[in-house]
Design a protein around this motif. Structure first.
Motif, mmCIF file in Angstrom:
data_model
loop_
_atom_site.group_PDB
_atom_site.id
_atom_site.type_symbol
_atom_site.label_atom_id
_atom_site.label_comp_id
_atom_site.label_asym_id
_atom_site.label_seq_id
_atom_site.Cartn_x
_atom_site.Cartn_y
_atom_site.Cartn_z
ATOM 1 N N ARG A 1 -25.147 -8.914 36.190
ATOM 2 C CA ARG A 1 -26.416 -9.413 35.681
ATOM 3 C C ARG A 1 -26.910 -8.530 34.539
ATOM 4 O O ARG A 1 -26.849 -7.308 34.607
ATOM 5 N N ARG A 2 -27.386 -9.178 33.527
ATOM 6 C CA ARG A 2 -27.839 -8.467 32.345
ATOM 7 C C ARG A 2 -29.157 -7.738 32.626
ATOM 8 O O ARG A 2 -30.063 -8.276 33.249
ATOM 9 N N SER A 3 -29.253 -6.482 32.171
ATOM 10 C CA SER A 3 -30.486 -5.716 32.320
ATOM 11 C C SER A 3 -31.122 -5.489 30.957
ATOM 12 O O SER A 3 -30.487 -5.705 29.924
ATOM 13 N N ARG A 4 -32.358 -5.035 30.977
ATOM 14 C CA ARG A 4 -33.072 -4.831 29.712
ATOM 15 C C ARG A 4 -32.572 -3.601 28.975
ATOM 16 O O ARG A 4 -32.791 -3.471 27.774
ATOM 17 N N LEU A 5 -31.916 -2.684 29.677
ATOM 18 C CA LEU A 5 -31.365 -1.486 29.039
ATOM 19 C C LEU A 5 -29.884 -1.393 29.367
ATOM 20 O O LEU A 5 -29.503 -1.090 30.499
ATOM 21 N N GLU A 6 -29.048 -1.694 28.389
ATOM 22 C CA GLU A 6 -27.595 -1.660 28.570
ATOM 23 C C GLU A 6 -27.056 -0.375 27.950
ATOM 24 O O GLU A 6 -27.309 -0.081 26.778
ATOM 25 N N VAL A 7 -26.298 0.405 28.739
ATOM 26 C CA VAL A 7 -25.785 1.698 28.285
ATOM 27 C C VAL A 7 -24.261 1.648 28.237
ATOM 28 O O VAL A 7 -23.618 1.120 29.148
ATOM 29 N N SER A 8 -23.692 2.195 27.177
ATOM 30 C CA SER A 8 -22.237 2.264 27.030
ATOM 31 C C SER A 8 -21.829 3.724 26.862
ATOM 32 O O SER A 8 -22.243 4.393 25.904
ATOM 33 N N SER A 9 -21.032 4.224 27.811
ATOM 34 C CA SER A 9 -20.573 5.622 27.742
ATOM 35 C C SER A 9 -19.230 5.737 28.437
ATOM 36 O O SER A 9 -18.821 4.855 29.200
ATOM 37 N N GLU A 10 -18.524 6.844 28.181
ATOM 38 C CA GLU A 10 -17.263 7.147 28.842
ATOM 39 C C GLU A 10 -17.524 8.102 29.997
ATOM 40 O O GLU A 10 -18.545 8.805 30.034
ATOM 41 N N THR A 11 -16.588 8.151 30.921
ATOM 42 C CA THR A 11 -16.740 9.083 32.043
ATOM 43 C C THR A 11 -16.335 10.498 31.646
ATOM 44 O O THR A 11 -16.794 11.465 32.252
ATOM 45 N N PHE A 12 -15.464 10.632 30.637
ATOM 46 C CA PHE A 12 -15.122 11.975 30.177
ATOM 47 C C PHE A 12 -14.775 11.949 28.698
ATOM 48 O O PHE A 12 -14.358 10.931 28.144
ATOM 49 N N TYR A 13 -14.983 13.092 28.055
ATOM 50 C CA TYR A 13 -14.712 13.274 26.628
ATOM 51 C C TYR A 13 -13.996 14.608 26.436
ATOM 52 O O TYR A 13 -14.224 15.563 27.192
ATOM 53 N N TYR A 14 -13.158 14.684 25.399
ATOM 54 C CA TYR A 14 -12.630 15.969 24.952
ATOM 55 C C TYR A 14 -13.563 16.506 23.877
ATOM 56 O O TYR A 14 -13.997 15.761 22.998
ATOM 57 N N ASN A 15 -13.878 17.799 23.923
ATOM 58 C CA ASN A 15 -14.924 18.307 23.038
ATOM 59 C C ASN A 15 -14.509 18.428 21.579
ATOM 60 O O ASN A 15 -15.326 18.779 20.734
ATOM 61 N N ASN A 16 -13.249 18.127 21.251
ATOM 62 C CA ASN A 16 -12.869 18.110 19.844
ATOM 63 C C ASN A 16 -12.909 16.690 19.273
ATOM 64 O O ASN A 16 -12.585 16.479 18.101
ATOM 65 N N ASN A 17 -13.337 15.728 20.092
ATOM 66 C CA ASN A 17 -13.497 14.339 19.652
ATOM 67 C C ASN A 17 -14.984 13.977 19.659
ATOM 68 O O ASN A 17 -15.788 14.657 20.291
ATOM 69 N N PRO A 18 -15.368 12.897 18.961
ATOM 70 C CA PRO A 18 -16.782 12.495 18.980
ATOM 71 C C PRO A 18 -17.264 12.198 20.398
ATOM 72 O O PRO A 18 -16.578 11.528 21.176
ATOM 73 N N ILE A 19 -18.445 12.711 20.730
ATOM 74 C CA ILE A 19 -19.058 12.478 22.044
ATOM 75 C C ILE A 19 -20.312 11.647 21.794
ATOM 76 O O ILE A 19 -21.364 12.190 21.438
ATOM 77 N N LYS A 20 -20.192 10.336 21.948
ATOM 78 C CA LYS A 20 -21.297 9.442 21.610
ATOM 79 C C LYS A 20 -21.617 8.518 22.777
ATOM 80 O O LYS A 20 -20.708 8.035 23.465
ATOM 81 N N ILE A 21 -22.902 8.295 22.987
ATOM 82 C CA ILE A 21 -23.393 7.353 23.993
ATOM 83 C C ILE A 21 -24.300 6.367 23.269
ATOM 84 O O ILE A 21 -25.142 6.765 22.456
ATOM 85 N N SER A 22 -24.106 5.083 23.523
ATOM 86 C CA SER A 22 -24.918 4.057 22.866
ATOM 87 C C SER A 22 -25.669 3.241 23.911
ATOM 88 O O SER A 22 -25.286 3.206 25.089
ATOM 89 N N ALA A 23 -26.741 2.594 23.472
ATOM 90 C CA ALA A 23 -27.568 1.796 24.384
ATOM 91 C C ALA A 23 -28.239 0.680 23.607
ATOM 92 O O ALA A 23 -28.441 0.778 22.387
ATOM 93 N N GLN A 24 -28.566 -0.385 24.326
ATOM 94 C CA GLN A 24 -29.345 -1.490 23.774
ATOM 95 C C GLN A 24 -30.557 -1.712 24.669
ATOM 96 O O GLN A 24 -30.447 -1.695 25.898
ATOM 97 N N TYR A 25 -31.704 -1.929 24.030
ATOM 98 C CA TYR A 25 -32.930 -2.204 24.778
ATOM 99 C C TYR A 25 -33.474 -3.572 24.359
ATOM 100 O O TYR A 25 -33.568 -3.867 23.163
ATOM 101 N N PHE A 26 -33.804 -4.397 25.362
ATOM 102 C CA PHE A 26 -34.289 -5.752 25.113
ATOM 103 C C PHE A 26 -35.725 -5.881 25.621
ATOM 104 O O PHE A 26 -36.102 -5.251 26.620
ATOM 105 N N ASP A 27 -36.503 -6.713 24.934
ATOM 106 C CA ASP A 27 -37.859 -6.970 25.425
ATOM 107 C C ASP A 27 -37.792 -7.927 26.619
ATOM 108 O O ASP A 27 -36.708 -8.287 27.093
#
Length: 655
Positions: free
Chosen positions: A476-502
């Motif tokens: 089910r779709r929520s008003r705040l959708e978050v996209s992230s990985e469970t692990f990252y290597y610190n020599n690669n980009p570490i980015k977390i993205s999100a979408q917020y809906f009214d």
């Protein structure tokens, strides 16, 4: 007017006559508008870009002070600065103009630096000074990039060429995901630098337990070993391992003997079924893009084979359906399966219009080439613009595509730069069932074009992967959708993205999102603002040290939040090197008619640059053709003459 039968006597007629003559003569000149030529000369110095390696390996090789002393000497040399137009650039992951150095960049991409500099100074005389250890961790082989460099490259090697005895984990390859109770493969490439035969052990540990151990031996004529083995996935979740080749007693660098890696063990895969009766390059691209994420499997079936197995899959992709797909559509309707329909020149639109009720196309049996334009207001999930407008055109049947159910258009059709009003890619969600229509074939060219632009398939594969992730899920779709990985290597980009809906589930680009990150070991909390990127918010967490973290994303002035966890694994690729790649730097200098030096030979470098007769000032002439109408002083003269005439006449009571 002021001479023949003039009533004025004395000097006034002469004054009036001269002023009126100046006015009329100037106006006639403007009507004729003669042109004048002017020539100016400028002296142009040859350019001297100085490219400085700002990566962490410079510090690891104890070369910081040498670099700073060399740069100081270059900046203070009057002869060098009077002969050249000197500019300073630093590089690591990226190439930028810079006066300050930190030596903290986690990667080195020399090939990108040479390509950027070559483009920047391609039509100029610009001998290039490259100050680096020559150890590259990203990008293409810079020796090939230097082959097309248009100016001489003067390399300055940071470090020495002495070969030390060293054991090293050169590369470790494994899947990012594994399935519970399965074996997952690991490939390790080990290397040895030395002359005497040595024996040691390679060990993989998980916590306090040993998961794998084997003996390895090396000699002067056997300097590399490749190990292939499997490990068991016995527990769900993130499983962290440490690989180590036990060091020798006289090793100088023991950091490169150890490498951490992780695998996320999941209970089940996302199974995708592709139904097609055609053989087409698009299908190969779909498989490659989808299976980039090891959580997903792809199976190909012909229409008659697919009907009985539809229930085994979370998503069904129907490629260019025709009447052979009748039983497939009927079964999909019964099972309420999520679908992605891809149409093209072989699609039977008369059948497809009747087989479903979501959309309709007035097909004409005429082909049309279309390009894509991203709808930046698309809010179903985060979509980055990967250069859709620059991709080659797709092929489709001419006709208007109309979607009759609630939908969001991600890509719109564009013909010769003009939008035709039809969607190219749109998604629909009705009563928990998710569907998509893609109206165009030939997107295999998109993946190839994306590679040409970025030297990687990742951007295109991520785009397809995000679409698959959305379509294959019934969450089910929520008003705040978050996209992230469970692990990252610190020599690669570490980015977390999100979408917020009214509250109407429309993406809200006015919201203020913050992420609170907590280190699980130290309990330290850090708050970062998330930045708006088209139709999603994003944060870069590369400043965090390795460790385990929990995070919470919250919306200011709203009671909406989402939490999660991630792990940053410590791996500094810049610590893997013992010395400079001197021979490689010498080759690129020789191939571009430049010269190679060690950092201690700065005086020889300066002398070579200053005394080289090929780098001389260039005198450039510029000829300008200026029309008289552009000469503002003539307009001022006309105004002055008329004003003076009026004032004198007024003063003498003649007006």
């Amino acid at each position: 007017m002021y001479g023949y039968k003039s009533k004025q006597k004395g000097v006034l007629p002469w004054v009036f006559g001269i002023l009126r003559f100046i006015t009329l003569f100037s106006i006639l000149l403007l009507i004729i508008n003669p042109k004048f030529k002017s020539e100016s000369y400028t002296i142009e110095k040859p350019k001297l870009p100085i490219l400085v390696d700002n990566s962490a390996s410079i510090g690891e090789l104890n070369q910081k002070e040498n670099v700073e002393q060399l740069l100081q000497k270059l900046k203070e040399n009057d002869k060098l600065n009077s002969k050249f137009d000197v500019s300073y650039y630093s590089f690591g992951n990226d190439f930028r103009e810079s006066d300050s150095l930190s030596f903290t960049e986690r990667n080195t991409n020399i090939s990108k630096v040479l390509a950027s500099s070559n483009e920047l100074f391609k039509n100029q005389s610009a001998p290039t000074v490259l100050i680096t250890d020559g150890n590259q961790t990203l990008g293409n082989d810079y020796e090939f990039s230097a082959a097309t460099y248009k100016n001489p490259i003067y390399t300055v090697a940071l470090g020495d060429s002495i070969k030390y005895t060293d054991l090293k984990i050169e590369q470790l390859n494994t899947n990012r995901y594994a399935f519970l109770k399965n074996q997952f493969p690991v490939e390790v490439i080990l290397s040895y630098s030395g002359t005497n035969p040595v024996n040691t052990e390679f060990v993989v540990t998980q916590g306090a337990s040993t998961a794998y151990r084997t003996k390895v031996s090396f000699a002067a004529n056997e300097t590399s070993k490749t190990l292939n083995f499997t490990l068991s996935a016995t527990s769900v979740g993130l499983q962290k391992y440490t690989a180590q080749i036990l060091p020798l007693s006289d090793e100088k660098n023991k950091t490169n003997n150890t490498k951490q890696f992780a695998v996320e063990v999941i209970d089940q895969a996302t199974n995708v079924l592709v139904v097609s009766k055609l053989t087409h390059p698009d299908l190969g691209v779909l498989k490659s893009a989808i299976t980039t994420n090891e959580q997903r499997t792809v199976t190909f079936k012909k229409p008659l084979e697919a009907t009985s197995v539809l229930n085994d899959y979370q998503l069904v992709i129907l490629y260019q359906p025709d009447r052979n797909f009748a039983s497939v559509f009927s079964e999909i309707e019964k099972l309420k399966k999520n679908t992605w329909i891809i149409s093209g020149l072989q699609t039977d639109w008369y059948f497809l219009n009747a087989a479903q009720t979501n959309f309709n196309k007035e097909a004409s049996n005429q082909s049309e080439d279309i390009q894509a334009e991203l709808n930046t207001n698309y809010g179903t999930f985060a979509v980055a613009d990967i250069g859709f407008q620059n991709f080659p055109p797709l092929h489709t049947e001419f006709g208007a595509l109309t979607i009759s159910v609630p939908n969001e258009v991600m890509l719109t059709q564009n013909v010769s730069g003009i939008a035709n009003g039809s969607p190219l890619l749109a998604t629909m969600e009705i009563n928990g069932k998710r569907d998509a229509i893609w109206d165009g074939e030939g997107f295999w060219r998109w993946r190839a074009s994306s590679f040409l632009q970025t030297d990687s398939f990742q951007e295109f594969d991520d785009f397809i992967g995000n679409l698959i992730q959305y379509l294959a899920s019934n969450k089910r779709r929520s008003r705040l959708e978050v996209s992230s990985e469970t692990f990252y290597y610190n020599n690669n980009p570490i980015k977390i993205s999100a979408q917020y809906f009214d509250k109407n589930y429309v993406f809200d680009n006015r919201a203020a999102l913050n992420i609170t990150v907590k280190n699980q070991e130290t309990e330290k909390q850090t708050v970062f603002p998330m930045l708006l990127r088209n139709n999603y918010y994003e944060v870069d967490l590369n400043s965090l040290p390795a460790g385990e973290y929990g995070f919470t994303i919250s919306v200011a002035n709203e009671g909406v939040s989402s939490s999660g966890n991630f792990t940053i694994l410590d791996f500094n690729v810049e610590q893997q090197f013992l010395n400079a790649a001197v021979s490689k730097l010498q080759r690129i200098s020789a191939n571009t008619n430049g010269e190679s030096y060690f950092v201690t030979q700065s005086d020889s470098l300066l002398k070579s640059l200053i005394e080289n007769p090929n780098f001389q000032n260039i005198e450039r002439s510029e000829q300008k053709v200026v029309p008289l109408i552009d000469w503002k002083y003539l307009l001022a003269l006309i105004i002055f003459a008329l004003a003076a005439e009026w004032f004198i006449r007024k003063y003498n009571g003649l007006i």
